[in-house]
Design a protein around this motif. Structure first.
Motif, PDB file in Angstrom:
ATOM      1  N   GLY A  95      -2.530   6.435   2.971  1.00 46.02           N
ATOM      2  CA  GLY A  95      -1.184   6.764   3.404  1.00 46.02           C
ATOM      3  C   GLY A  95      -0.436   5.605   4.028  1.00 46.02           C
ATOM      4  N   SER A  96      -1.113   4.724   4.731  1.00 42.90           N
ATOM      5  CA  SER A  96      -0.438   3.598   5.373  1.00 42.90           C
ATOM      6  C   SER A  96       0.124   2.635   4.335  1.00 42.90           C
ATOM      7  CB  SER A  96      -1.413   2.858   6.294  1.00 42.90           C
ATOM      8  OG  SER A  96      -1.876   3.708   7.317  1.00 42.90           O
ATOM      9  N   THR A  97      -0.654   2.340   3.309  1.00 45.08           N
ATOM     10  CA  THR A  97      -0.192   1.441   2.247  1.00 45.08           C
ATOM     11  C   THR A  97       0.950   2.076   1.465  1.00 45.08           C
ATOM     12  OG1 THR A  97      -2.437   0.571   2.072  1.00 45.08           O
ATOM     13  CG2 THR A  97      -0.927   0.084   0.271  1.00 45.08           C
ATOM     14  N   THR A  98       0.822   3.380   1.190  1.00 48.89           N
ATOM     15  CA  THR A  98       1.902   4.089   0.494  1.00 48.89           C
ATOM     16  C   THR A  98       3.167   4.082   1.338  1.00 48.89           C
ATOM     17  OG1 THR A  98       0.321   5.518  -0.649  1.00 48.89           O
ATOM     18  CG2 THR A  98       2.592   6.295  -0.514  1.00 48.89           C
ATOM     19  N   GLY A  99       3.015   4.289   2.635  1.00 51.42           N
ATOM     20  CA  GLY A  99       4.177   4.272   3.527  1.00 51.42           C
ATOM     21  C   GLY A  99       4.885   2.931   3.517  1.00 51.42           C
ATOM     22  N   LEU A 100       4.117   1.854   3.500  1.00 46.57           N
ATOM     23  CA  LEU A 100       4.726   0.521   3.461  1.00 46.57           C
ATOM     24  C   LEU A 100       5.473   0.316   2.145  1.00 46.57           C
ATOM     25  CD1 LEU A 100       5.215  -2.291   4.576  1.00 46.57           C
ATOM     26  CD2 LEU A 100       2.939  -2.962   3.735  1.00 46.57           C
ATOM     27  N   ALA A 101       4.890   0.766   1.034  1.00 51.47           N
ATOM     28  CA  ALA A 101       5.569   0.647  -0.252  1.00 51.47           C
ATOM     29  C   ALA A 101       6.904   1.382  -0.224  1.00 51.47           C
ATOM     30  CB  ALA A 101       4.679   1.199  -1.370  1.00 51.47           C
ATOM     31  N   LYS A 102       6.913   2.566   0.357  1.00 43.82           N
ATOM     32  CA  LYS A 102       8.154   3.342   0.454  1.00 43.82           C
ATOM     33  C   LYS A 102       9.183   2.626   1.330  1.00 43.82           C
ATOM     34  CE  LYS A 102       6.230   8.027  -0.058  1.00 43.82           C
ATOM     35  NZ  LYS A 102       6.059   9.321   0.622  1.00 43.82           N
ATOM     36  N   ALA A 103       8.717   2.086   2.438  1.00 46.00           N
ATOM     37  CA  ALA A 103       9.635   1.391   3.352  1.00 46.00           C
ATOM     38  C   ALA A 103      10.275   0.192   2.657  1.00 46.00           C
ATOM     39  CB  ALA A 103       8.883   0.956   4.602  1.00 46.00           C
ATOM     40  N   LEU A 104       9.501  -0.509   1.844  1.00 53.38           N
ATOM     41  CA  LEU A 104      10.054  -1.646   1.099  1.00 53.38           C
ATOM     42  C   LEU A 104      11.024  -1.162   0.018  1.00 53.38           C
ATOM     43  CD1 LEU A 104       6.819  -3.798   0.678  1.00 53.38           C
ATOM     44  CD2 LEU A 104       8.760  -4.300   2.182  1.00 53.38           C
ATOM     45  N   ALA A 105      10.669  -0.092  -0.661  1.00 57.73           N
ATOM     46  CA  ALA A 105      11.505   0.410  -1.750  1.00 57.73           C
ATOM     47  C   ALA A 105      12.853   0.895  -1.248  1.00 57.73           C
ATOM     48  CB  ALA A 105      10.776   1.531  -2.484  1.00 57.73           C
ATOM     49  N   VAL A 106      12.853   1.590  -0.107  1.00 56.80           N
ATOM     50  CA  VAL A 106      14.120   2.109   0.398  1.00 56.80           C
ATOM     51  C   VAL A 106      15.045   0.987   0.864  1.00 56.80           C
ATOM     52  CG1 VAL A 106      13.541   2.439   2.851  1.00 56.80           C
ATOM     53  CG2 VAL A 106      15.057   4.076   1.682  1.00 56.80           C
ATOM     54  N   ARG A 107      14.475  -0.187   1.167  1.00 56.59           N
ATOM     55  CA  ARG A 107      15.287  -1.344   1.587  1.00 56.59           C
ATOM     56  C   ARG A 107      15.724  -2.209   0.405  1.00 56.59           C
ATOM     57  NH1 ARG A 107      12.135   0.131   5.784  1.00 56.59           N
ATOM     58  NH2 ARG A 107      12.794  -0.392   7.938  1.00 56.59           N
ATOM     59  N   THR A 108      15.025  -2.094  -0.719  1.00 58.82           N
ATOM     60  CA  THR A 108      15.307  -2.990  -1.848  1.00 58.82           C
ATOM     61  C   THR A 108      15.680  -2.262  -3.138  1.00 58.82           C
ATOM     62  OG1 THR A 108      12.979  -2.983  -2.539  1.00 58.82           O
ATOM     63  CG2 THR A 108      13.660  -4.670  -0.936  1.00 58.82           C
ATOM     64  N   ASP A 109      15.420  -0.954  -3.174  1.00 57.69           N
ATOM     65  CA  ASP A 109      15.631  -0.138  -4.376  1.00 57.69           C
ATOM     66  C   ASP A 109      14.764  -0.605  -5.544  1.00 57.69           C
ATOM     67  OD1 ASP A 109      16.776   2.113  -5.518  1.00 57.69           O
ATOM     68  OD2 ASP A 109      18.349   0.950  -6.513  1.00 57.69           O
ATOM     69  N   LEU A 110      13.604  -1.195  -5.233  1.00 55.90           N
ATOM     70  CA  LEU A 110      12.679  -1.611  -6.288  1.00 55.90           C
ATOM     71  C   LEU A 110      11.766  -0.446  -6.669  1.00 55.90           C
ATOM     72  CD1 LEU A 110      11.575  -5.181  -5.126  1.00 55.90           C
ATOM     73  CD2 LEU A 110      13.294  -4.557  -6.852  1.00 55.90           C
ATOM     74  N   PRO A 111      11.341  -0.386  -7.939  1.00 56.80           N
ATOM     75  CA  PRO A 111      10.436   0.690  -8.369  1.00 56.80           C
ATOM     76  C   PRO A 111       9.034   0.505  -7.783  1.00 56.80           C
ATOM     77  CG  PRO A 111      10.802  -0.849 -10.158  1.00 56.80           C
ATOM     78  CD  PRO A 111      11.738  -1.255  -9.063  1.00 56.80           C
ATOM     79  N   GLN A 112       8.357   1.652  -7.583  1.00 54.49           N
ATOM     80  CA  GLN A 112       7.004   1.637  -7.009  1.00 54.49           C
ATOM     81  C   GLN A 112       6.012   2.282  -7.972  1.00 54.49           C
ATOM     82  OE1 GLN A 112       6.960   3.432  -2.885  1.00 54.49           O
ATOM     83  NE2 GLN A 112       9.011   4.052  -3.541  1.00 54.49           N
ATOM     84  N   LEU A 113       4.816   1.728  -7.991  1.00 54.46           N
ATOM     85  CA  LEU A 113       3.667   2.365  -8.623  1.00 54.46           C
ATOM     86  C   LEU A 113       2.569   2.441  -7.569  1.00 54.46           C
ATOM     87  CD1 LEU A 113       2.113   1.824 -12.102  1.00 54.46           C
ATOM     88  CD2 LEU A 113       0.656   1.800 -10.084  1.00 54.46           C
ATOM     89  N   VAL A 114       2.083   3.657  -7.290  1.00 57.30           N
ATOM     90  CA  VAL A 114       1.114   3.867  -6.214  1.00 57.30           C
ATOM     91  C   VAL A 114      -0.212   4.353  -6.793  1.00 57.30           C
ATOM     92  CG1 VAL A 114       0.599   5.138  -4.102  1.00 57.30           C
ATOM     93  CG2 VAL A 114       2.950   4.401  -4.576  1.00 57.30           C
ATOM     94  N   PRO A 126       9.376  12.163  -1.289  1.00 56.47           N
ATOM     95  CA  PRO A 126      10.482  11.257  -0.975  1.00 56.47           C
ATOM     96  C   PRO A 126      10.661  11.095   0.526  1.00 56.47           C
ATOM     97  CG  PRO A 126      11.371  13.423  -1.406  1.00 56.47           C
ATOM     98  CD  PRO A 126       9.857  13.552  -1.500  1.00 56.47           C
ATOM     99  N   VAL A 127       9.554  11.246   1.260  1.00 51.33           N
ATOM    100  CA  VAL A 127       9.600  11.243   2.725  1.00 51.33           C
ATOM    101  C   VAL A 127       8.957   9.959   3.263  1.00 51.33           C
ATOM    102  CG1 VAL A 127       8.895  12.469   4.821  1.00 51.33           C
ATOM    103  CG2 VAL A 127       9.498  13.754   2.758  1.00 51.33           C
ATOM    104  N   LEU A 128       9.585   9.376   4.270  1.00 47.84           N
ATOM    105  CA  LEU A 128       9.065   8.171   4.919  1.00 47.84           C
ATOM    106  C   LEU A 128       9.105   8.354   6.425  1.00 47.84           C
ATOM    107  CD1 LEU A 128       8.225   5.161   5.077  1.00 47.84           C
ATOM    108  CD2 LEU A 128      10.658   4.579   4.906  1.00 47.84           C
ATOM    109  N   GLY A 129       7.961   8.133   7.061  1.00 46.71           N
ATOM    110  CA  GLY A 129       7.909   8.157   8.525  1.00 46.71           C
ATOM    111  C   GLY A 129       7.645   6.757   9.044  1.00 46.71           C
ATOM    112  N   GLU A 130       8.570   6.213   9.806  1.00 47.41           N
ATOM    113  CA  GLU A 130       8.454   4.854  10.344  1.00 47.41           C
ATOM    114  C   GLU A 130       8.412   4.903  11.866  1.00 47.41           C
ATOM    115  OE1 GLU A 130      10.631   1.687   7.698  1.00 47.41           O
ATOM    116  OE2 GLU A 130      12.031   3.324   8.126  1.00 47.41           O
ATOM    117  N   THR A 131       7.683   3.949  12.460  1.00 45.83           N
ATOM    118  CA  THR A 131       7.567   3.890  13.912  1.00 45.83           C
ATOM    119  C   THR A 131       8.325   2.678  14.448  1.00 45.83           C
ATOM    120  OG1 THR A 131       5.376   4.897  13.772  1.00 45.83           O
ATOM    121  CG2 THR A 131       5.968   3.835  15.847  1.00 45.83           C
ATOM    122  N   ARG A 132       9.196   2.957  15.406  1.00 46.46           N
ATOM    123  CA  ARG A 132       9.941   1.890  16.083  1.00 46.46           C
ATOM    124  C   ARG A 132       9.912   2.169  17.578  1.00 46.46           C
ATOM    125  NH1 ARG A 132      14.134  -1.539  14.420  1.00 46.46           N
ATOM    126  NH2 ARG A 132      14.365  -0.364  12.464  1.00 46.46           N
TER     127      ARG A 132
END
Length: 642
Positions: A95-114, A126-132
């Motif tokens: 889940g952590s690696t998938t979450g990072l892929a999503k975080a990158l995709a939502v910032r760049t609109d690049l396609p993901q393969l998981v 289509p859900v992303l949980g980020e910690t700040r």
């Protein structure tokens, strides 16, 4: 009428064993030529294989994914992606690696393969949980959903059992919350219940054998189904609590889900009893929250927030955070209620909520079955235990009322009162319910070389009168004369002499002799013995269709259910030969009425035979005016077991 909405999330899924080998093809399908690979040290071996598969499509790598997707980690990975000029993202891990892929995709609109290596299920959401700054924030967007997910069962084989358990319960949480979501719909309901059932079945098998490939496949498929539910409907209390605890206190994601789930279910149970009943049924337990807790304990999973490192002093602020923002949940959220929930989870207590009717009935059933534990005969113990469980289940599934059960008791009482030396109403009840035929099928399974058996029926009388070959057993009753010529052999075709053959039938009006008190002695029934050639012959009359007795409880049942009472025309036989199994059977008149709707379900097509019409001379020279019938048949008996 149920009202619902449903949105299908467009995502490609590839599922199987060895599917890592298809990643290059899938990347090219996405139109990518330079990808960033996200893979941590824990997946070093499959990552090496993946590098070989990607070949010159691999532009860069990042191995620093962290739990709860801290934004500072995302920013570092984004720098690597930008510097490499990557046009796609491939993520291998949990889940952590998938979450990072999503975080990158939502910032760049690049396609993901998981490629998931756990059972988190987030790869299809289509859900992303980020910690700040120590607080986890969740958002949803179509841009977050990975375009392609490649499930390879082989990637999960090395997952330690402890992680398998917590990750599997994490998937279970998605399915359970989907069932009581405000957005629940028939599609996700079916997916969720399938996921619950698969998880409940796969986890114990993996606890016994972590290398069980089929169990791994079941669990991975369940994770996909549960994740799809998470993607389609909104989550409730459980997920809110876990995000609060994970982001605010740094607790491990899947383990936190594992600890909290039984308690979140217990909190919501009073508001959604039907959902909890469906979950309990899918789990195979009487009580859903307690059943999930017991499953976790049996698998050696974590059961308390305390063992995860949660300080007791954090319970109050966690409860405040969890109730600070309104969100959909089937039961109203109160600070006091959530604080109590968290306290129970911190201590690791088993959820005790008010016992459901289902749970109380399960305990009652277990008590009754346990009362037979000291029965000396193990077969009797098994039969009584099975009978009790099935009867209790029948009562529960049909919500039988006091009045209905009292009627059933009265019905059985009247059935017994209609039994005697010449009539067996209980046998008739068994026959008309198909039970006699079911027992016959199970008990008297025959090989193709033996004659099929059939039900005994309620009108057999012990000790019928002896008759000699060629005699007439009809007692002068009116009817079409019937000549019967029967041969009795073993399965090899060898004739059997001195076999005892009992035969009985009804008259042309459909009555047996025991139903006709004015008759003087038994008629249409006899006992004959085969001669040295294994043969018997006798005269009788052609059997006809007839109604079973309608003046008792069974007749009333048939009337009440709109069933006809008729039996197809037949002749009864009971054959006993030394060294061979007794055969109870019937021969049915070909072309007779009710062959396709016999009220006792006794007709077998192999026993439908010709009662051939004749006129003129008879086999033994008897003079017959008009038509007479002839039955020729060979009975083949099975050898006695042992």
């Amino acid at each position: 009428m149920r009202t619902f909405g449903y949105t299908s999330r467009p995502s490609r899924v590839v599922f199987g064993s060895g599917t890592v080998g298809r990643v290059r093809e899938e990347v090219e399908r996405l139109g990518c030529s330079r990808v960033l690979l996200l893979a941590g040290p824990a997946v070093a071996e499959p990552a090496s294989r993946l590098r070989d598969v990607l070949g010159d499509l691999l532009a860069a790598e990042f191995d620093g994914a962290a739990m709860h997707t801290p934004v500072e980690v995302t920013e570092r990975a984004l720098d690597v992606l930008t510097e490499a000029g990557a046009d796609g993202i491939v993520a291998l891990g949990g889940g952590s690696t998938t979450g990072l892929a999503k975080a990158l995709a939502v910032r760049t609109d690049l396609p993901q393969l998981v490629l998931p290596t756990t059972y988190a299920g987030s790869e299809v959401t289509p859900v992303l949980g980020e910690t700040r700054d120590g607080r986890k924030v969740t958002r949803s967007s179509p841009a977050i959903l990975p375009e392609t997910v490649v499930y390879d069962v082989d990637l999960t084989l090395a997952l330690p059992l402890s992680l398998t358990v917590t990750s599997g319960i994490n998937a279970l949480a998605h399915a359970v919350e989907a069932l009581y979501s405000a957005d629940a719909n028939p599609v996700t309901d079916r997916q969720a219940l399938d996921a619950v059932s698969r998880i409940a079945g796969a986890l114990p098998r993996l606890a016994a054998d972590p290398a069980d490939r089929e169990a791994r496949a079941d669990l991975l498929q369940a994770a996909w189904l549960a994740g799809t539910c998470l993607a389609t409907v909104g989550m409730g209390l459980h997920h809110k609590l876990c995000h609060t605890l994970g982001g605010g206190f740094g607790l491990p994601h899947a383990a936190t889900h594992t600890v909290v789930l039984p308690h979140a279910m217990a909190y919501n149970a009073p508001a959604v009893p039907e959902v909890m009943s469906r979950v309990a049924e899918a789990l195979g337990v009487p009580d859903a929250p307690g059943g999930v807790y017991d499953l976790i304990v049996s698998l050696g999973g974590p059961t308390s927030l305390r063992e995860l490192g949660m300080p007791e002093s954090g319970l109050a602020p966690a409860a405040e955070l969890a109730t600070s923002t309104p969100y959909p949940n089937p039961r109203e959220l109160t600070g006091e209620g959530i604080a109590e929930l968290l306290a129970e989870a911190w201590h690791g207590h088993r959820p005790q909520g008010p016992p459901s009717t289902r749970a109380q009935l399960a305990r009652l059933t277990d008590e009754v079955v346990a009362s037979f534990a000291r029965t000396p005969d193990p077969r009797v113990r098994t039969l009584l235990g099975g009978l009790v469980r099935h009867l209790h289940a029948f009562v529960a599934e049909n919500d039988v009322t006091d009045a209905e059960w009292q009627y059933a008791v009265d019905f059985l009482t009247r059935t017994g009162q209609n039994c005697g030396p010449t009539r067996q109403e209980f046998v008739l009840l068994s026959d008309t319910l198909g039970i006699s035929s079911a027992v016959d099928l199970l008990t008297n399974s025959r090989t193709p070389d033996t004659t099929p058996s059939a039900v005994l029926g309620p009108f057999y009388v012990e000790g019928p009168p002896e008759a000699v070959h060629g005699s007439d057993i009809s007692g002068g009753l009116h009817g079409t004369p019937l000549w019967v010529d029967v041969l009795v052999t073993d399965t090899d075709g060898e004739t059997l002499k001195d076999a005892v053959v009992d035969v009985w039938q009804s008259n042309e009006d459909g009555f047996y002799d025991v139903q006709l008190p004015d008759l003087d002695g038994p008629v249409l029934r006899a006992r004959l013995r085969t001669d040295s050639e294994g043969r018997i012959t006798f005269w009788s009359i052609l059997p006809c269709e007839y109604p079973v007795p309608g003046d008792g409880p069974v007749g009333q049942m048939l009337d009440a259910t709109g069933r006809h009472p008729y039996r197809a025309p037949h002749l009864h036989f009971m054959l006993d030969a030394p060294g061979h199994r007794r055969l109870v059977t019937q021969l049915f008149v070909s072309g007779g009425a009710y062959l396709d709707s016999d009220t006792v379900f006794g007709v077998k097509h192999e026993l439908v035979v010709d009662f051939t019409p004749h006129s003129g001379p008879t086999p033994d020279g008897r003079e017959v005016d008009g038509e007479w019938r002839r039955l020729d048949y060979t009975f083949r008996l099975a050898p006695q077991a042992g």
